[in-house]
Every structure is written in structure tokens, then in C-alpha cells.
Design an enzyme around this catalytic site. Structure first.
Site, PDB file in Angstrom:
ATOM      1  N   GLU A 525       9.570  33.699  21.871  1.00 53.08           N
ATOM      2  CA  GLU A 525      10.374  32.993  20.867  1.00 53.08           C
ATOM      3  C   GLU A 525      10.283  33.609  19.471  1.00 53.08           C
ATOM      4  O   GLU A 525      11.284  33.709  18.753  1.00 53.08           O
ATOM      5  CB  GLU A 525       9.967  31.519  20.806  1.00 53.08           C
ATOM      6  CG  GLU A 525      10.431  30.689  21.978  1.00 53.08           C
ATOM      7  CD  GLU A 525       9.559  30.834  23.215  1.00 53.08           C
ATOM      8  OE1 GLU A 525       9.930  30.298  24.278  1.00 53.08           O
ATOM      9  OE2 GLU A 525       8.496  31.488  23.115  1.00 53.08           O
ATOM     10  N   HIS A 592       9.724  19.005  26.793  1.00 54.64           N
ATOM     11  CA  HIS A 592      11.157  19.209  26.940  1.00 54.64           C
ATOM     12  C   HIS A 592      11.975  18.096  26.285  1.00 54.64           C
ATOM     13  O   HIS A 592      13.160  17.975  26.537  1.00 54.64           O
ATOM     14  CB  HIS A 592      11.547  19.309  28.423  1.00 54.64           C
ATOM     15  CG  HIS A 592      11.021  20.528  29.087  1.00 54.64           C
ATOM     16  ND1 HIS A 592       9.731  20.631  29.533  1.00 54.64           N
ATOM     17  CD2 HIS A 592      11.612  21.713  29.362  1.00 54.64           C
ATOM     18  CE1 HIS A 592       9.549  21.834  30.070  1.00 54.64           C
ATOM     19  NE2 HIS A 592      10.666  22.509  29.973  1.00 54.64           N
TER      20      HIS A 592
END
Length: 803
Positions: A525, A592
Site C-alpha cells: 500500500e 474490512h
């Protein structure tokens, strides 16, 4: 090969070598003088590039127009050598001169050693990069230059391999540009370094990394920092085995070996530039004569033997010996160069200080004059005013804040007076406060005509034939139109390419536009966003995807320290219009379904943070951002990709303006403020509230940065006299931010008949499963009961207690 022969092969003339020696001497003298200036109190802190001079001269010799640097705070010699920093500008930065002409890198906003060239003109538009020697703007966190470096090199790959980009000759000559990176040996211990090194090897981009290895990281020696105490040894597995194979070229060279350094950089840049092979140059046996910084002395942690070795192998001393031994110069000739370098630095320092001090003295003297007038005219507190005036007059090296502080203190003593002298002081204070706001507080966001706030709103258009589709298909159509319209646009991220991202918004677009336009990446990321930052600095328009909002944590440091502060720390000299796409809020499980929006809005000032409730709103934001020159984070609602929406007929053109909330439901009893996935929950609750006689007005803020620029929420509160602010963040997170904006900044407290309330998620991460979601985040029942409690307090007879 003998050193003379090696130099002759490079066609270096005696004059060029002596000029290198002159620059080295000037740079060293600037470091020595800069340290003295700090200890004399003229500057607050100093960190310098002494000991790195000769290696940086060799690197600079092969740095061409169009190339980019992404380095760290010891690269002053390199910047001198490429002609993008003068000695006077070096000292202007040391003093924090706020004049961009005097200190073009940061206009006094970054401490010494933070270099950058001005990529934009006065109107915020791109200057040609291919005719300039370019440096991205430095940041202090060690290793943090690496993600951006990857992107600068990746841009060369795109410019070379994508024929549609060959037209943009102001940004690239067919990708021939090298991205030069510099880093200290200790900082190679950071994960971001390894992540960038690996990514560059995978991508095979022209990234040339120089590691200045002086054996320490402040006081910590290499054996605590690096396995085998050598970054080149542990990266040896990256070395490609033959030309044409994937991998790196890795070189080792001594930091005091002028001829060897020139030879290595010549060979390394040729490979990097022509073959697009990443290169690592491990520059060993570098010294640091003054230690890490002005904060301490290296004598505290280096042995006498080490200090003696550093004195002997000082790179300038070794270069001097080499020039004499090989017949390129005589002692007297070099002595003269050293004396002239010392004098040049003395004059440049004096000129920088005079320019810096004179600019401040104007306000200082004006304030003293105004205080004299006030002493003469004031009817009381004369002694107190005179005392403050006397204190100000004795300041030897005044700061801008000294005069401001004195004026503000004096005004307390004359607060009850009315006089021309007081009015003059107030007028002067207001003027200089405005000037200082421009000096110190401007350019957090774009001030150009391409500002996202200036992009025209275009409403979505629908026809009878507008299809009802899954929300993901709205985004897919938007991205399809954008890729067709803008050749500089590309999208990268985990699973973005072949399968079109995990939620299919790019489905089929790689097949249509090619792998260079819609591209998969590894799980990394930090360097995904860094890849976008560097590419955006070079005129491209990247969309970098972070698969889930919770994973933004891995990239938040780079976003916060680099792109979010870029326009500010360069005072409008650089920009990187990066779009970061992610998704969050409600789904399943701890990692999530996060909504850490308070963390994000507090970390990313300088970026826009957009929180659409559905994919049509998201598409409008993407269309707007691609017409602007600013970076932004778009957080799509994770549970909205399968919900049905109609595709606007103008899917690639309509825009949703920033900072403009939307009223989703009108009401008269209470205003409920929210965003994202909570809009659906709140609308459900508002319907339930209506059944018991409570009329709720529901407002979707749509963007958190900027937030409600026209105070539409307060207009609603003026009607309802009550407010509930709710979201899925932890308590005090984004609800606390919104509450401050509405109650304090917008002064909505004036219209409240009930205490303002917030409703957030629990303070832990959301638990897994549908029940986990229900008990972790606000439900429609939670919203109903919180609103009902507010109405019960206001009118208990009409709304008796539920429990």
C-alpha cells in the site's frame, strides 16, 4: 585501470575537475559556517551534507535535464553542482527566509537541507520539465523519499512504453529520464525502503538509488542497523545475472574515490537510462565530519580510532591528494581555490542574512514607531507600554513574531482608549497579520484556477432509457469514459488489472485500454500511493487504489507527510494531483469494515476527503477531480456496489461539487448529519421517526475536507433547533470534527434549543457477522432512540420515555 586513464575515458577536463573541487570546498565551508550560525542563535537547527561532497559531485555530473531527484537532507552539494541551489539560497533556508525568490525550495517552511525545484509557475501551471533539472520536494522522515522515487521512475516507463504519451514532450523525451534517489545507510533499515526496492525490481524502472554509508544512524552503528552491516551484500540476490533479465545492477564504491565514483556513476546511469534497469550504488566509507546535526556531537559515540580514520579519509582531503598526485593541480592552486571558496561562502552568508534581517526590520521599526506614538498619546498605562516598547527595542536579531507579540500585548492596556495612535497600531497589526498569513499559512490547497473548488458543477442527466444497474457498473462506465478521454490517466492497485478490482469497477478495462493503463500491483500500500505521487509530479493522472479503507494505515504516513503537505511546504511550487480510491464502512469483520475518518481528516489536511453515499456520487467526484490539480481520497461505500442505481446519460461529464452537503429528506424537528453508508441507516430511522410524529431533516455532508463551505447545515439547524451528528467512526472521531465545524465554526449553537448530540460506533473495531455489525455500529434503532431521547427531553408529554 589506472585512475588517470579512467578519468580520461570520461573526457573530464582539468577545468571540470577543479570546478568540482571548488564546489566541494564551498559546500563544506557552507556546512561549517551553517553550524556556527546555529550556535550563534541566528538559526534554530542545522543538518548538513559534509562528508558526502565528492560522491554527490560524481552523481551530479551524470544528471541530465528532465531527470528527477528524490533525496534526503544531506544533498546540498548535489544541488549546488546541478545549478539548482546557490550558497545564498542555502543560507536563506537556514534562516527560514519566507521570500520565495530568496528561498525557492520551501519559502522558509522547511528546515535546512530540504531541497526542491519549482515545477510550477506563478499561476500554478506546469513548467516544462524536460529542459530543467528537477528535484521533488524533500521531507524529513527518513526513507519516505523512496515511495515517491518509485513513482518518478515509473513515469519514465509509462512515457516510454505508452505511445499515447509521446505527445507530452514537456514532461518526457520518450521515458529517457532517470529518477535519482539518495538515502543514508541507516534508513535502508526501514520497511519502506525494502518495499520500494522490491517494487522497482518488479516494475523494471529507471530508478538509481545512492546509499551514503557513513557507518552510523546518528549514534547507532551499522551492525545494529543492517544484516552483515552492508545493504549491498544483503541485496545481492537482486543482482541480475545477465543483461535482459529482471533485476538490479548493484555497484559498490568508496565515498572518497573521485575517479572511481565518476566511473561508477557513468556506467550506472548509462545502464539505468538506456535499459530501464534499476540500479543501487552503495557508496561506502563516507564520513560525517560534524556529526549528525547541530543537536549533538559525534565525539560522544565514535571511538578515537574512528575519528582519526574519518579525518584521514575525508573525501575532500583525498580528492585534493588525488588531484596533486595525478598532476591535475599544484598545492598553491588548490590553496587558492579553498581560500576563494571560504570568501564566497562568507559573502553569500552575509548577503543572505542581510536580506533576511532587512525584511523583518521594516516591521520591527514600524512597530517601534507606532508604540512611540501610543506612549505620547496614551492617557494611562504609559509605563507598561513604554516597558514593552523598550523590551522590543533591545532585541538584537528580531523575529517577525517579536513585533506582533509586543503590539498585541500593548493593545490590552489601551483597550478602553480611543485615539488615532491606537487606530494606527490596530490597522498596522491587521495588515501584518494578513501578510504573515500569506507567508506561513497559504497554499495548503491549490490556489490556481484549476482548484477543485472552482470546477463547475454539472448535474447528472437521466432519460427514460437510463438503465438501472449495479452501483459498480456506474463506476465502470465513469472510468471507461475517463480513460478514453484522458491519455495521461492510469489506475493501479491490488487486483485492479486482470479482474477489474475486487468489486469490478474496472472490469474489462484492462482488456480495452491495456496493461499500462489499468494495472495490477503487489500487496504494498505505501508504495502504491508513492507510485502515484511520483507519477503525478511528472504530469500524469494516476488513480491509486487501496483495496480496503483499513489498509490505508499502511500508506497514511506517506500521504500525510508527502502529498498532503506538498503544496504547502513548497508554497505552491509543486503539486501532485493524485486520486486515492478506496472503500470502507460497513461489511464484515475487524479489517474490512473500518471507518477511521477522524484519523484521516486530521492526518490528510491538504488533500480533499470525499465520502460519497453511492456510486453515482463517487463518479461525480472522480469527474470533478480529473478536471482539477489537487490530490484527494475517495472513500466509496463498501456495501453499495450491488445496490441498484441509474447510469446518468452524461456519465463522463457530470460533477459533484466539494463542500456542498445535500438534504436527503426535509424535516422540522431535528437535523441529522451523516455521510457514506450511514445515509441509508439514517434515512431508514427518519422514516421510523415519522411514524411517532418526529420530523427529521437528513443531511449528507458528502465531503469531510472541505466541509459545508456555505454553512447549509446551520441553515437547517436554524429551522429545526436541534442536531444529531452520526457516523461509523469511534467516539470523538469524525463526529467530533463535524461537531466543531458546525457548533463552533458555523456558530450553530445560537439556534439550538437542545444540547447537540453525537452518535458513533463502538470504540473497538467492528465484530464479524451481521450481528457483529449491528452491535458494533449505529443501527436504525440506535438513531431512532437517540433522536427520540432528545425530543423526550424537549417535550416529555408528547414523547414519553421509551424505557
Amino acid at each position: 585501470m589506472q585512475t588517470v586513464e579512467r578519468i580520461n575515458q570520461l573526457s573530464l577536463t582539468k577545468e571540470e575537475m577543479l570546478q568540482d573541487y571548488r564546489i566541494a570546498c564551498e559546500s563544506r565551508q557552507a556546512s561549517l559556517t551553517g553550524r556556527k550560525e546555529v550556535f550563534m542563535g541566528k538559526a534554530k537547527f542545522g543538518i548538513f551534507g559534509d562528508g558526502k561532497e565528492v560522491a554527490q559531485l560524481a552523481m551530479a555530473r551524470f544528471f541530465r535535464p528532465g531527470d528527477f531527484r528524490s533525496g534526503y537532507y544531506r544533498d546540498q552539494t548535489f544541488m549546488f553542482a546541478i545549478g539548482e541551489l546557490t550558497i545564498q539560497q542555502f543560507f536563506a533556508q537556514l534562516y527560514a527566509h519566507t521570500d520565495v525568490e530568496q528561498e525557492p525550495s520551501t519559502a522558509g517552511r522547511s528546515m535546512t537541507g530540504h531541497f526542491g525545484t519549482r515545477l510550477l509557475d506563478e499561476e500554478g501551471k506546469w513548467k516544462p520539465q524536460t529542459s530543467a533539472k528537477n528535484s521533488s520536494a524533500d521531507i524529513s522522515p527518513t526513507g519516505a523519499q523512496m515511495p515517491r522515487l518509485l513513482g518518478l521512475a515509473y513515469a519514465s516507463k509509462l512515457y516510454r512504453q505508452n505511445p499515447e504519451l509521446h505527445q507530452f514532450t514537456d514532461f518526457s523525451h520518450n521515458g529517457d529520464e532517470i529518477a535519482f534517489g539518495t538515502i543514508g545507510n541507516a534508513s535502508t533499515s526501514e520497511g519502506v525502503f525494502f518495499e520500494a526496492i522490491n517494487a522497482a525490481g518488479v516494475l523494471q524502472v529507471p530508478m538509481l538509488v545512492s546509499v551514503w554509508d557513513d557507518g552510523y544512524g546518528i549514534s547507532v552503528p551499522a551492525h545494529y542497523q543492517t544484516t552483515k552491516s552492508s545493504i549491498s551484500e544483503i541485496l545481492a540476490g537482486f543482482q541480475r545475472e545477465a543483461p535482459g533479465e529482471q533485476g538490479y545492477e548493484i555497484f559498490k564504491v568508496k565515498g572518497w574515490d573521485y575517479a572511481g565514483l565518476c566511473e561508477v556513476y557513468h556506467q550506472a546511469t548509462q545502464i539505468c537510462r538506456e535499459q530501464h534497469v534499476p540500479v543501487l550504488i552503495h557508496v561506502e566509507e563516507v564520513t560525517q565530519p560534524q556529526g549528525h546535526s547541530t543537536s549533538g556531537s559525534h565525539e560522544r559515540y565514535k571511538s578515537k580510532e574512528r575519528l582519526a580514520w574519518e579525518e584521514e579519509y575525508d573525501c575532500i582531503k583525498q580528492m585534493r591528494n588525488w588531484l596533486i598526485t595525478n598532476g591535475y593541480a599544484q598545492h598553491a592552486e588548490l590553496n587558492q581555490i579553498e581560500a576563494e571558496a571560504k570568501e564566497a561562502v562568507r559573502l553569500a552568508r552575509a548577503n543572505a542574512w542581510t536580506s533576511f534581517n532587512n525584511a523583518i526590520q521594516v516591521d520591527h521599526k514600524q512597530c517601534l514607531h507606532l508604540l512611540d506614538q501610543l506612549v505620547s498619546s496614551s492617557g494611562q498605562n504609559v509605563s507598561e507600554i513604554a516597558s514593552i516598547r523598550e523590551e522590543l527595542s533591545k532585541v538584537i536579531n528580531p523575529l517577525r513574531s517579536d513585533a506582533i507579540r509586543a503590539a498585541r500585548r500593548v493593545l490590552r492596556y489601551v483597550r478602553k482608549e480611543r485615539s488615532a495612535a491606537k487606530r494606527d497600531l490596530v490597522k498596522w497589526l491587521e495588515t501584518v497579520q494578513g501578510e504573515n498569513a500569506e507567508r506561513y499559512n497559504s497554499y495548503l490547497y491549490s490556489q490556481s484556477e484549476e482548484s477543485a473548488l472552482l470546477v463547475e458543477e454539472i448535474k447528472p442527466e437521466y432519460t427514460e432509457n437510463s438503465p438501472l444497474v449495479d452501483g459498480r457498473e456506474v463506476l465502470q462506465a465513469c472510468f471507461d469514459a475517463a480513460l478514453a478521454r484522458e491519455p495521461r490517466l492510469f489506475a493501479i492497485g491490488e487486483d485492479v488489472g486482470k479482474i477489474g478490482d475486487v468489486n469490478q469497477a474496472f472490469a474489462g478495462l484492462q482488456d480495452k485500454y491495456g496493461e499500462l493503463r489499468v494495472t495490477d500491483t503487489g500487496i504494498r500500500e505505501c508504495t502504491i500511493v508513492g507510485q502515484g505521487i511520483g507519477a503525478a509530479l511528472r504530469g500524469l493522472r494516476p488513480i491509486t487504489e487501496i483495496q480496503y479503507l483499513d489498509y490505508l494505515l499502511y500508506a497514511i504516513q506517506i500521504l500525510s507527510d508527502d502529498v498532503a503537505s506538498l503544496q504547502y511546504r513548497t508554497k505552491g511550487g509543486q503539486k501532485a494531483p493524485l486520486i486515492v480510491r478506496t472503500r470502507g464502512h460497513r461489511l464484515e469483520g475487524v479489517w474490512h469494515s473500518g471507518s477511521p475518518m477522524g484519523m484521516i481528516v486530521n492526518s490528510l489536511r491538504g488533500m480533499h476527503v470525499l465520502v460519497p453515499r453511492n456510486m453515482t456520487q463517487a463518479a461525480g467526484f472522480y469527474n470533478l477531480l480529473l478536471k482539477s490539480d489537487e490530490p484527494a481520497l475517495v472513500v466509496e461505500p463498501l456495501n453499495g456496489y450491488r445496490l441498484k442505481e441509474r447510469i446518468p446519460a452524461n456519465i463522463g461529464e457530470f460533477t459533484v461539487p466539494l463542500g456542498m452537503p445535500e438534504v436527503l429528506r426535509t424535516g422540522t424537528d431535528i437535523t441529522i448529519v451523516t455521510y457514506g453508508s450511514m445515509c441509508k441507516v439514517v434515512m431508514d430511522a427518519a422514516g421510523q421517526l415519522q411514524t411517532v410524529g418526529i420530523s427529521a431533516e437528513v443531511i449528507d455532508v458528502q465531503t469531510l475536507l472541505p466541509f459545508d463551505l456555505e454553512h447549509l447545515i446551520t441553515d437547517s439547524i436554524r429551522k429545526t433547533n436541534r442536531v444529531l451528528i452520526t457516523d461509523e467512526d469511534v467516539s470523538g472521531g469524525a463526529t467530533g470534527y463535524m461537531l466543531q465545524k458546525v457548533i463552533d465554526e458555523q456558530e450553530a449553537w445560537r439556534w439550538l434549543d437542545s444540547k447537540p448530540a453525537t452518535l458513533s460506533a463502538q470504540d473497538h473495531r467492528p465484530s464479524y457477522s451481521t450481528d457483529g455489525d449491528y452491535f458494533s455500529k449505529p443501527s436504525a434503532e440506535d438513531v431512532f432512540e437517540r433522536v427520540y431521547a432528545i425530543m423526550h427531553e424537549a417535550d416529555p408529554e408528547s414523547f414519553p420515555a421509551l424505557y
